[in-house]
Scaffold this active site. Structure first.
Site: not given
Ligand code: ACM
Length: 367
Positions: A172-173
């Site tokens: 993620d991110e």
């Molecule tokens: C997330 O909340 N960045 C998985």
């Protein structure tokens, strides 16, 4: 009397972030007790992030020697030894819960970078210990072969100490990587998990991987904050064989405040009332129609930027954890908020008997 009952979904998970604030083995066991009471069957342990690395890996001593010594706000941090982790796995297994270990790469990796600066690309700023709560700033170097040697070592260690089928690789991110570098990394990391005999789990950002995409994708983006094209990518990943664990932040993130009076928690996904966490259907949440069986289940993540103690956890878990449990268990057509409110209110006596603090939200008729 005969009771016929079975869960709607096979994957009913709780998530626990032990990176932002570290939680000891007994604290995690109390969380497992709660998951077991509500018939969850998976626990995803978020074992690394920018603020701390929490699992010992043979051959990589600095991950815990250096990477574990920080947490949000500057406390002592901590980590699990191999034996402690196995104790958690056994404690969970005795309650029919399978542990899914998760390390977060290629972003959310500052703690690993402080331990092993060679994971960075030449020219990237040297990682400093981080105790804040920003996201998206860190990255390992996706173009270096040594990065994959590191991933292989970490995944190999997790595979060796985890009897369950899944290993989480994050994804993620990773905001400082190009789409191409990100996709390259995630495809290789997923392949390494498979080489170690396990199935990769990653966040829905990794739907972009295409062929060879993770076996399970954790759908976390709220519908109102989806990156452009994500729905379509998820649809393609499902066609390629990925299954979805539905945990959209505006329904399932139990670290989000209930309402404006909530002391703990964050609110970037908006307030998540009990009714909001109960009244949704995982099969129809996304803006695309999914084939039958595409949704493997539901997860209730607990992120710990603002949570330091078991009482903090309990205050945010209760009363929403049973709501998510029922979303995972009961067909949508058999769930009624009006009736659930009454049954939920009755649960308070059991929490009180166990000394578990809970939030007296305004949307439930507490006695
Ligand atoms: C997330 O909340 N960045 C998985």
């Amino acid at each position: 009397m005969a009771i016929t009952d079975q869960p709607r979904y096979g994957y009913r998970g709780g998530g626990l972030d032990v990176s932002r604030h570290f939680f000891t083995v007994p604290a995690v066991e109390r969380y497992i007790d709660l998951l077991a009471q509500y018939k969850f069957d998976y626990l995803r342990l978020h074992l690394s992030d920018d603020q701390g690395w929490r699992i010992a890996v043979p051959g990589l001593p600095a991950l815990t020697g250096i990477g574990a010594s920080t947490q949000v706000g500057g406390g002592a941090g901590g980590f699990y030894t191999d034996a402690e982790y196995r104790q958690l796995v056994a404690y969970a297994a005795a309650r029919f819960i399978t542990v899914v270990p998760e390390v977060d790469l290629p972003g959310h990796s500052n703690a690993a970078l402080t331990a092993y600066p060679g994971l960075a690309c030449p020219g990237d700023a040297k990682a400093q210990p981080y105790t804040g709560t920003d996201v998206g700033f860190s990255r390992v170097c996706t173009g270096k072969e040594s990065t994959y040697t590191f991933v292989d070592q970490v995944v190999g260690a997790l595979a060796a100490m985890t009897p369950g089928p899944y290993i989480g690789i994050g994804g993620d991110e990773a905001k400082t990587l190009s789409a191409a570098d990100y996709t390259h990394f995630m495809a290789r990391a997923a392949a390494l998990v498979r080489q170690h005999g396990k199935q990769p789990l990653a966040w829905d950002d990794a739907a972009s991987v295409g062929k060879g995409s993770p076996t399970l994708l954790g759908v976390w983006h709220p519908a109102s904050q989806q990156p452009p094209g994500l729905d379509a990518q998820i649809g393609t990943a499902v066609k390629d064989g990925s299954k979805l664990v539905m945990e959209p932040a505006d329904r399932a993130y139990l670290d989000q405040k209930y309402d404006a009076t909530t002391q703990l928690g964050l609110q970037w996904a908006g307030f998540v009332s009990v009714q909001k966490s109960y009244s949704w259907d995982p099969d129809t949440y996304l803006g695309i129609s999914l084939p039958a069986g595409a949704v493997a289940g539901v997860e209730a993540p607990m992120w710990s930027e603002t949570l330091r103690s078991t009482d903090d956890l309990s205050t945010m878990l209760l009363p929403r954890l049973p709501a998510l449990a029922e979303v995972g268990w009961t067909p949508a057509a058999e769930r009624y908020w009006d009736e659930f409110q009454q049954r939920l209110a009755d649960q308070a006596q059991y929490w009180q008997a166990q000394g578990l603090p809970f939030t007296r939200t305004t949307d439930v008729p507490w006695k």
